[in-house]
Enzyme design. Structure first.
Site, mmCIF file in Angstrom:
data_model
loop_
_atom_site.group_PDB
_atom_site.id
_atom_site.type_symbol
_atom_site.label_atom_id
_atom_site.label_comp_id
_atom_site.label_asym_id
_atom_site.label_seq_id
_atom_site.Cartn_x
_atom_site.Cartn_y
_atom_site.Cartn_z
ATOM 1 N NE ARG A 58 -8.481 -6.852 -5.048
ATOM 2 C CZ ARG A 58 -9.071 -8.036 -5.215
ATOM 3 N NH1 ARG A 58 -10.361 -8.125 -5.290
ATOM 4 N NH2 ARG A 58 -8.359 -9.146 -5.290
ATOM 5 C CB THR A 59 -3.116 -3.350 -8.038
ATOM 6 O OG1 THR A 59 -3.386 -3.623 -6.666
ATOM 7 C CG2 THR A 59 -2.129 -2.201 -8.143
ATOM 8 C CE LYS A 87 11.988 -14.825 -25.599
ATOM 9 N NZ LYS A 87 11.968 -13.874 -26.742
ATOM 10 N NE ARG A 108 0.891 -6.271 -7.266
ATOM 11 C CZ ARG A 108 -0.342 -6.406 -6.775
ATOM 12 N NH1 ARG A 108 -1.031 -7.500 -7.011
ATOM 13 N NH2 ARG A 108 -0.886 -5.442 -6.068
ATOM 14 C CG HIS A 136 0.361 -2.137 -2.744
ATOM 15 N ND1 HIS A 136 0.164 -1.287 -3.825
ATOM 16 C CD2 HIS A 136 -0.503 -3.174 -2.927
ATOM 17 C CE1 HIS A 136 -0.773 -1.795 -4.603
ATOM 18 N NE2 HIS A 136 -1.188 -2.937 -4.085
HETATM 19 C C1 NCD Z 1 -2.776 -6.914 -1.936
HETATM 20 C C2 NCD Z 1 -1.428 -7.021 -2.554
HETATM 21 O O1 NCD Z 1 -1.270 -7.499 -3.664
HETATM 22 O O2 NCD Z 1 -0.508 -6.600 -1.869
HETATM 23 N N1 NCD Z 1 -3.847 -6.644 -2.723
HETATM 24 C C3 NCD Z 1 -3.993 -5.457 -3.422
HETATM 25 O O3 NCD Z 1 -3.102 -4.976 -4.062
HETATM 26 N N2 NCD Z 1 -5.188 -4.852 -3.347
HETATM 27 C C4 NCD Z 1 -2.994 -7.775 -0.761
HETATM 28 C C5 NCD Z 1 -2.713 -9.227 -0.827
HETATM 29 O O4 NCD Z 1 -2.273 -9.772 -1.822
HETATM 30 O O5 NCD Z 1 -2.974 -9.867 0.205
#
Ligand code: NCD
Length: 307
Positions: A58-59, A87, A108, A136
């Site tokens: 999703r993100t 590396k 991320r 997040h």
């Molecule tokens: C979450 C995350 O990656 O922190 N999902 C998201 O970004 N929508 C939640 C999770 O991984 O449980």
């Protein structure tokens, strides 16, 4: 220029109430533009790099959809092993490099604080899309947007955050962001997965009422919004401990009989088994609407940071 121009988005506590209102009002305009299939070109000529050193559906995709819906383009890394990090390159050097290719960077990464490290390596906006068990912040904006859409407001609501509150970065950011509103919290978790004390302290400082409990049934009767989370398997050092806790909370349609008829059920997704599929077609089951809201909210953020 807006107040948010060229800024980084690293933590939920960086947003003032005015920032939040500005972003969410803009998101609502973009939601209407998307619904009317109007093409936008505000970010034509701009490039967004999305660097994902941890899995995401999703993100990453909603950031990329958001950038493209605004007429911009994307460069994407979805697997850490495909980068020079494998590396031995430092995150700092990777970001200095990507600085030469893109106008903003979404990252991320498994380490808490990694987005701050990235932000120090470039003057371009860096957006934290999850730093390990840290924060997040962009998710918390779309979560708040969803609450305001589903419940018509945030003030006055009782919000239950359920599951792995220790490792869940979405609930860390959401509890922080919602502390700017007149909400009350129910933190529902096993004893060993409680909300970190730093975040509880922040909630207390704001004078927000909260209760901690292990009992989901108890919270169900009181909550206006119930926000389920996955037990974060990848953060456990001990597999047996994960196995002991993985089924701690499963929300079923039968259990929701006890809830307010107007309850909104949320989840950042992915779900494992925290919400039974028989909940999905209840009117209050908002989690797929919630994930769709990621696009207009991220459009708003990108527009405000980059234009
Ligand atoms: C979450 C995350 O990656 O922190 N999902 C998201 O970004 N929508 C939640 C999770 O991984 O449980």
């Amino acid at each position: 220029m807006t107040r948010l121009s060229k800024k980084d988005v690293l933590r939920a506590d960086q947003f003032t109430r005015d920032d939040i209102d500005l972003i969410l009002a803009r998101a609502s305009e973009y939601e209407a533009a998307l619904a009317s299939k109007r093409e936008l070109d505000l970010l034509r000529g701009k490039i967004l790099a999305t660097l994902f050193f941890e899995p995401s559906t999703r993100t990453r995709l909603s950031f990329e959809a958001a950038m493209q819906r605004l007429g911009g383009r994307i460069l994407t890394v979805s697997e850490a092993k495909s980068t020079s990090a494998s590396k031995g390159e430092t995150l700092h050097d990777t970001i200095r490099t990507v600085d030469g290719y893109a106008d903003a960077i979404v990252i991320r990464h498994p380490d808490i604080g990694s987005a701050e490290v990235a932000a120090r390596a470039t003057a371009k906006p860096v957006l934290n899309a999850g730093d390990g068990a840290g924060e997040h912040p962009t998710q918390s904006l779309l979560d708040l947007y969803t609450i305001q859409k589903e419940q018509r407001k945030a003030d006055g609501l009782t919000i239950a955050l359920v599951g792995d509150l220790k490792h869940g970065r979405t609930v860390h950011s959401l509890a922080t962001l919602l502390s700017q509103f007149k909400v009350s919290f129910l933190f529902v978790s096993p004893q060993t997965l409680r909300m970190p004390r730093g975040i509880v302290g922040r909630v207390q400082e704001r004078g927000i009422a909260f209760r901690e409990t292990e009992d989901l049934g108890h919270a169900l009767g009181e909550a206006d919004v119930i926000y389920m989370t996955r037990i974060q398997r990848e953060r456990f050092a001990d597999a047996a401990e994960y196995d002991r806790l993985k089924d701690a909370y499963v929300l079923t349609r039968a259990a929701l009989v006890k809830a307010k008829p107007s309850i909104t059920v949320m989840h950042p997704l992915p779900r494992v088994n925290e919400i039974a599929v028989d909940v999905d077609d209840l009117p209050g089951a908002a989690y797929f609407r919630q994930s769709a809201n990621g696009v207009p909210v991220r459009m708003a953020l990108l527009a405000l940071l980059l234009s």
